[in-house]
Design a protein around this motif. Structure first.
Motif, PDB file in Angstrom:
ATOM      1  N   TYR A 140      49.634  43.582  50.311  1.00 40.90           N
ATOM      2  CA  TYR A 140      48.940  44.773  50.807  1.00 40.90           C
ATOM      3  C   TYR A 140      47.626  44.424  51.487  1.00 40.90           C
ATOM      4  O   TYR A 140      46.892  45.301  51.932  1.00 40.90           O
ATOM      5  CB  TYR A 140      48.689  45.744  49.648  1.00 40.90           C
ATOM      6  N   GLY A 141      47.298  43.121  51.592  1.00 37.43           N
ATOM      7  CA  GLY A 141      46.072  42.699  52.262  1.00 37.43           C
ATOM      8  C   GLY A 141      44.819  42.877  51.431  1.00 37.43           C
ATOM      9  O   GLY A 141      43.714  42.974  51.981  1.00 37.43           O
ATOM     10  N   LEU A 142      44.955  42.871  50.115  1.00 40.69           N
ATOM     11  CA  LEU A 142      43.808  43.004  49.219  1.00 40.69           C
ATOM     12  C   LEU A 142      43.444  41.640  48.628  1.00 40.69           C
ATOM     13  O   LEU A 142      44.284  40.740  48.579  1.00 40.69           O
ATOM     14  CB  LEU A 142      44.137  43.962  48.066  1.00 40.69           C
ATOM     15  N   PRO A 143      42.208  41.474  48.178  1.00 44.54           N
ATOM     16  CA  PRO A 143      41.857  40.227  47.477  1.00 44.54           C
ATOM     17  C   PRO A 143      42.748  40.065  46.245  1.00 44.54           C
ATOM     18  O   PRO A 143      42.847  40.974  45.423  1.00 44.54           O
ATOM     19  CB  PRO A 143      40.392  40.449  47.079  1.00 44.54           C
ATOM     20  N   ASP A 144      43.418  38.906  46.109  1.00 48.94           N
ATOM     21  CA  ASP A 144      44.390  38.741  45.025  1.00 48.94           C
ATOM     22  C   ASP A 144      43.703  38.191  43.779  1.00 48.94           C
ATOM     23  O   ASP A 144      43.936  37.068  43.350  1.00 48.94           O
ATOM     24  CB  ASP A 144      45.556  37.853  45.458  1.00 48.94           C
ATOM     25  N   ASP A 145      42.875  39.047  43.155  1.00 47.70           N
ATOM     26  CA  ASP A 145      42.156  38.631  41.951  1.00 47.70           C
ATOM     27  C   ASP A 145      42.934  38.936  40.669  1.00 47.70           C
ATOM     28  O   ASP A 145      42.515  38.580  39.571  1.00 47.70           O
ATOM     29  CB  ASP A 145      40.777  39.281  41.892  1.00 47.70           C
ATOM     30  N   GLY A 146      44.076  39.617  40.800  1.00 55.16           N
ATOM     31  CA  GLY A 146      44.911  39.894  39.643  1.00 55.16           C
ATOM     32  C   GLY A 146      44.425  41.029  38.767  1.00 55.16           C
ATOM     33  O   GLY A 146      45.074  41.362  37.780  1.00 55.16           O
ATOM     34  N   SER A 147      43.306  41.653  39.111  1.00 56.62           N
ATOM     35  CA  SER A 147      42.806  42.786  38.332  1.00 56.62           C
ATOM     36  C   SER A 147      43.191  44.090  39.023  1.00 56.62           C
ATOM     37  O   SER A 147      43.355  44.138  40.242  1.00 56.62           O
ATOM     38  CB  SER A 147      41.285  42.720  38.178  1.00 56.62           C
ATOM     39  N   VAL A 148      43.348  45.136  38.236  1.00 57.54           N
ATOM     40  CA  VAL A 148      43.741  46.433  38.782  1.00 57.54           C
ATOM     41  C   VAL A 148      42.535  47.360  38.715  1.00 57.54           C
ATOM     42  O   VAL A 148      42.240  47.964  37.682  1.00 57.54           O
ATOM     43  CB  VAL A 148      44.931  47.028  38.009  1.00 57.54           C
ATOM     44  N   GLY A 149      41.819  47.417  39.830  1.00 55.85           N
ATOM     45  CA  GLY A 149      40.654  48.270  39.959  1.00 55.85           C
ATOM     46  C   GLY A 149      40.896  49.370  40.974  1.00 55.85           C
ATOM     47  O   GLY A 149      42.043  49.636  41.362  1.00 55.85           O
ATOM     48  N   PRO A 150      39.836  50.022  41.462  1.00 56.68           N
ATOM     49  CA  PRO A 150      39.978  51.174  42.370  1.00 56.68           C
ATOM     50  C   PRO A 150      40.780  50.880  43.630  1.00 56.68           C
ATOM     51  O   PRO A 150      41.625  51.686  44.029  1.00 56.68           O
ATOM     52  CB  PRO A 150      38.527  51.540  42.695  1.00 56.68           C
ATOM     53  N   ALA A 151      40.549  49.716  44.261  1.00 49.19           N
ATOM     54  CA  ALA A 151      41.245  49.425  45.528  1.00 49.19           C
ATOM     55  C   ALA A 151      42.750  49.262  45.301  1.00 49.19           C
ATOM     56  O   ALA A 151      43.569  49.783  46.068  1.00 49.19           O
ATOM     57  CB  ALA A 151      40.663  48.157  46.160  1.00 49.19           C
ATOM     58  N   THR A 152      43.116  48.535  44.253  1.00 50.14           N
ATOM     59  CA  THR A 152      44.541  48.338  43.956  1.00 50.14           C
ATOM     60  C   THR A 152      45.193  49.651  43.557  1.00 50.14           C
ATOM     61  O   THR A 152      46.326  49.949  43.950  1.00 50.14           O
ATOM     62  CB  THR A 152      44.710  47.296  42.852  1.00 50.14           C
ATOM     63  N   LEU A 153      44.484  50.463  42.793  1.00 52.44           N
ATOM     64  CA  LEU A 153      45.021  51.760  42.385  1.00 52.44           C
ATOM     65  C   LEU A 153      45.234  52.666  43.593  1.00 52.44           C
ATOM     66  O   LEU A 153      46.229  53.391  43.669  1.00 52.44           O
ATOM     67  CB  LEU A 153      44.083  52.427  41.387  1.00 52.44           C
ATOM     68  N   ARG A 154      44.309  52.630  44.563  1.00 59.67           N
ATOM     69  CA  ARG A 154      44.482  53.435  45.782  1.00 59.67           C
ATOM     70  C   ARG A 154      45.710  52.980  46.560  1.00 59.67           C
ATOM     71  O   ARG A 154      46.448  53.804  47.124  1.00 59.67           O
ATOM     72  CB  ARG A 154      43.234  53.347  46.658  1.00 59.67           C
TER      73      ARG A 154
END
Length: 391
Positions: A140-154
């Motif tokens: 999805y083009g997001l930083p792959d830090d493995g955490s589920v925060g606001p950006a991943t949830l959106r």
């Protein structure tokens, strides 16, 4: 009645722990408890009364737990996890201290539906879930830090409107079995005789569950090793690992299948028969297709060979079924409280019949489309001849 040494809370218990359970149930969304079932009651917050017992039973039914109205470790863990919805907190993988809850379950279901394998939907943010989150973030083009925060949830929310369907995990599980070949020889089977040590399990008509199922496991072991199957036990006669420890043993062994062996007991004198259980809470996302297939095979073979009443196969989210990474089936092989069931279970020849039924069921699981045998007729010699021809 005061709280027991095992930490169990049931009808008549009292104290702050009961008040905590009542408060947790009262805070749950209506989806967890049917209309008209409430944890409040006239007994007071710190008394485990019949109203609280009804609410606990309803919650256990909703979660696929054993419906006994008693709050033990599994029920309290489920209660604690039910307070979280996806988005309530940032989710991260912390080795040794895994985050658990309904929000993790929702995350795993979402990832599996999207084709990013989070493994078994067990409500624990483990390494498989973290890898799936990272893969989703990269896609999805997001930083792959493995955490589920606001950006991943959106990102999940954006996709929710356009993506739906069944679980890719179910398809992968079926495909692994299909590609692994027909031969049972060379595989690893974990046998999990219930209880052990000071935990005897059910008793009735002079029989003890922990002793009966250990003897049955030994008979199954003998038949499996005779055709080249490696067998791992989760316990000895003197030990009683927790359900999580039993699952960890199976996972560490890299087993192909887990068989958990139990007998049942009930206050109703006419309760009789055999039942099987597999991991299953939601057929779209939280469900073991191969586990269900094996559970059905074991049930049909046992019923055909013994004539025990068919108590059916059921999906459940019990710890051993949920936390194993391979198909796991629990067998309840008769009621020790039923005189006829107990009489038959006391007979070594009858336990041999049960062992042969389990062996044949395991082999039929791997035969796939080539399985044309009639239920209840295959014997160990037939399997040996088949394996020799297809080895």
């Amino acid at each position: 009645m005061s709280d027991s040494k095992q930490g169990l809370l049931g009808l008549g218990s009292s104290g702050p722990a009961v008040a905590d359970v009542r408060a947790r149930l009262a805070a749950l969304s209506p989806a967890h408890l049917p209309e008209g079932v409430a944890p409040a009651g006239p007994g007071g917050d710190e008394v485990f009364d019949e109203g609280l017992q009804r609410a606990v039973r309803a919650f256990q039914q909703h979660k696929g737990l054993i419906v006994d109205g008693v709050v033990g470790v599994e029920t309290f863990t489920a209660l604690d996890g039910a307070r979280w919805n996806l988005g309530d907190r940032i989710l991260v993988h912390t080795p040794g201290h895994l985050m658990r809850g309904d929000d993790v379950t929702a995350l795993q279901e979402r990832l599996n539906t999207l084709g990013f394998s989070a493994g078994r939907v067990d409500g624990r943010f483990g390494p498989d879930t973290e890898r799936a989150v990272r893969a989703f973030q990269r896609a999805y083009g997001l930083p792959d830090d493995g955490s589920v925060g606001p950006a991943t949830l959106r990102a999940f929310q954006d996709l929710r409107r356009s993506v739906s369907g069944g679980s890719a995990t179910v398809l992968r599980e079926r495909e692994r079995v299909r590609r692994s070949g027909h031969n049972l020889s060379g595989r690893t089977v974990v046998l999990d005789p219930g209880h052990g040590g000071e935990s005897t399990g059910a008793t009735g008509n002079g029989l003890v569950e922990s002793e009966i199922v250990m003897d049955l496991a030994r008979r199954i072991e003998g038949r499996l090793t005779a055709i080249g199957v490696s067998v791992v036990f989760t316990r000895t006669e003197h030990t009683d690992p927790t359900e999580e420890e039993r699952a960890a043993i199976a996972n560490a062994a890299g087993a192909d299948v887990v068989l958990s062996l139990h007998c049942d007991s009930h206050e109703a004198e006419d309760a009789s028969g055999v039942a099987t259980f597999f991991f299953g809470r939601d057929r779209k996302t939280a469900w073991s297709a191969v586990g269900e297939q094996l559970a059905d095979l074991v049930l049909r073979e046992v019923v055909a060979r013994t004539g025990l009443p068919n108590c059916r196969s059921h999906g459940r989210s019990w710890t051993l079924l949920t936390h194993t990474t391979m198909p796991a089936v629990r067998v309840e092989a008769g009621y020790l409280s039923h005189p006829q069931d107990a009489r038959r279970l006391a007979d070594p020849a009858f336990r041999d019949v049960l062992a042969e039924a389990v062996l044949v069921s395991l082999q039929r699981l791997y035969l796939g489309d080539d399985d044309t045998a009639t239920t209840g007729v295959l014997r160990l010699g037939d399997l040996r001849a088949y394996l020799a021809a297809h080895g």
